[in-house]
Design a protein around this motif. Structure first.
Motif, PDB file in Angstrom:
ATOM      1  N   SER A   1       0.816  -1.210   0.000  1.00 51.75           N
ATOM      2  CA  SER A   1       0.000   0.000   0.000  1.00 51.75           C
ATOM      3  C   SER A   1       0.857   1.271   0.000  1.00 51.75           C
ATOM      4  O   SER A   1       2.023   1.266   0.413  1.00 51.75           O
ATOM      5  CB  SER A   1      -0.922   0.013   1.225  1.00 51.75           C
ATOM      6  N   ARG A   2       0.219   2.346  -0.437  1.00 49.52           N
ATOM      7  CA  ARG A   2       0.886   3.650  -0.465  1.00 49.52           C
ATOM      8  C   ARG A   2       1.278   4.087   0.942  1.00 49.52           C
ATOM      9  O   ARG A   2       2.362   4.643   1.151  1.00 49.52           O
ATOM     10  CB  ARG A   2      -0.053   4.684  -1.101  1.00 49.52           C
ATOM     11  N   ASN A   3       0.399   3.858   1.930  1.00 49.84           N
ATOM     12  CA  ASN A   3       0.704   4.239   3.312  1.00 49.84           C
ATOM     13  C   ASN A   3       1.930   3.499   3.836  1.00 49.84           C
ATOM     14  O   ASN A   3       2.764   4.074   4.553  1.00 49.84           O
ATOM     15  CB  ASN A   3      -0.497   3.964   4.221  1.00 49.84           C
ATOM     16  N   THR A   4       2.041   2.216   3.477  1.00 48.95           N
ATOM     17  CA  THR A   4       3.203   1.437   3.907  1.00 48.95           C
ATOM     18  C   THR A   4       4.475   1.992   3.284  1.00 48.95           C
ATOM     19  O   THR A   4       5.517   2.094   3.949  1.00 48.95           O
ATOM     20  CB  THR A   4       3.035  -0.043   3.526  1.00 48.95           C
ATOM     21  N   ILE A   5       4.403   2.369   2.010  1.00 51.45           N
ATOM     22  CA  ILE A   5       5.555   2.979   1.339  1.00 51.45           C
ATOM     23  C   ILE A   5       5.972   4.257   2.056  1.00 51.45           C
ATOM     24  O   ILE A   5       7.152   4.486   2.325  1.00 51.45           O
ATOM     25  CB  ILE A   5       5.231   3.293  -0.141  1.00 51.45           C
ATOM     26  N   ASN A   6       5.001   5.104   2.390  1.00 50.10           N
ATOM     27  CA  ASN A   6       5.316   6.352   3.086  1.00 50.10           C
ATOM     28  C   ASN A   6       5.935   6.094   4.450  1.00 50.10           C
ATOM     29  O   ASN A   6       6.819   6.834   4.896  1.00 50.10           O
ATOM     30  CB  ASN A   6       4.055   7.209   3.230  1.00 50.10           C
ATOM     31  N   ASN A   7       5.477   5.030   5.121  1.00 53.23           N
ATOM     32  CA  ASN A   7       6.066   4.673   6.416  1.00 53.23           C
ATOM     33  C   ASN A   7       7.521   4.261   6.253  1.00 53.23           C
ATOM     34  O   ASN A   7       8.386   4.629   7.068  1.00 53.23           O
ATOM     35  CB  ASN A   7       5.276   3.543   7.077  1.00 53.23           C
TER      36      ASN A   7
END
Length: 245
Positions: free
Chosen positions: A212-218
């Motif tokens: 997910s995009r959120n995981t990438i940002n994390n």
């Protein structure tokens, strides 16, 4: 953090002005540093560098933890503790305001800064201090030197110790400098860093890696925290400089 007990109280006698620079020759310096590599303490090597350049006191700081608060960034020092504690916030501020490009350009280049007026110094000690920045592996350090008011530090000698300080530190800096696993990037974080360097957005990296995009940002946030960078561009510059991508 290694602090010299003999300098817990810094009297005016220990800061007697010098009328000239170097006290030891380059040959004597190399011989003493060879003894450091053979097993003597880190402080002995830093003291030899300090004496060679004509300074009086040394402080070796680790830049990547200078913004954490406290005094963990101090690796080894014979500066008086009260001055180190007062100056810690200022040092952290200087590092935080520097861009990644400025940090790269500062490598091995001596820089002079001025102590705040409210920091008490012994008679005869200059309010200026010299900082020489160098890297050991992925870790950036600053060797900060105090010197007498009537001494002009030799640029040639400062260039010498900029290189030799890295030699000394590489032999002596081990577990007490926080070489913990937290500072190492994971395989997934390195993947994200690679794709950032390729110009990909978080959405594009998410598609490529199948997460997910959120995981990438994390992951990207974690990369910037571990590399002490503030933007993706700075993280890329850090990665290029340290051969991570």
């Amino acid at each position: 953090m290694e602090m010299s007990r003999s300098d817990a109280v810094w009297s005016s006698e220990t800061a007697a002005p010098r009328v000239c620079g170097r006290k030891i020759s380059r040959e004597q310096l190399i011989r003493r540093l060879g003894e450091v590599a053979s097993g003597t303490g880190l402080g002995n090597g830093l003291a030899a560098l300090t004496e060679y350049v004509g300074a009086t006191h040394y402080l070796l700081a680790r830049q990547d933890v200078s913004q954490d608060g406290g005094l963990d960034f101090v690796v080894c020092s014979d500066w008086p503790f009260d001055i180190v504690r007062r100056l810690s916030g200022i040092i952290a501020g200087l590092h935080a305001k520097s861009t990644e490009l400025e940090k790269c350009l500062a490598q091995l280049q001596p820089a002079f800064h001025t102590m705040p007026d409210d920091i008490g110094l012994p008679r005869g000690v200059s309010r200026s201090y010299c900082a020489v920045t160098f890297s050991v592996g992925r870790t950036r350090f600053s060797l900060m030197l105090l010197f007498p008011e009537d001494v002009i530090l030799s640029q040639e000698a400062l260039r010498d110790i900029a290189v030799l300080a890295g030699y000394v530190a590489s032999h002596k800096i081990k577990a007490d400098v926080r070489h913990d696993r937290e500072c190492e990037l994971t395989e997934r974080e390195l993947e994200c860093l690679f794709w950032i360097a390729e110009g990909k957005t978080s959405d594009e990296i998410a598609v490529i890696l199948g997460i997910s995009r959120n995981t990438i940002n994390n992951y990207i946030t974690s990369v910037m925290r571990k590399t002490a960078t503030r933007t993706r561009s700075e993280a890329i510059a850090h990665a290029v400089r340290n051969n991570l991508v």
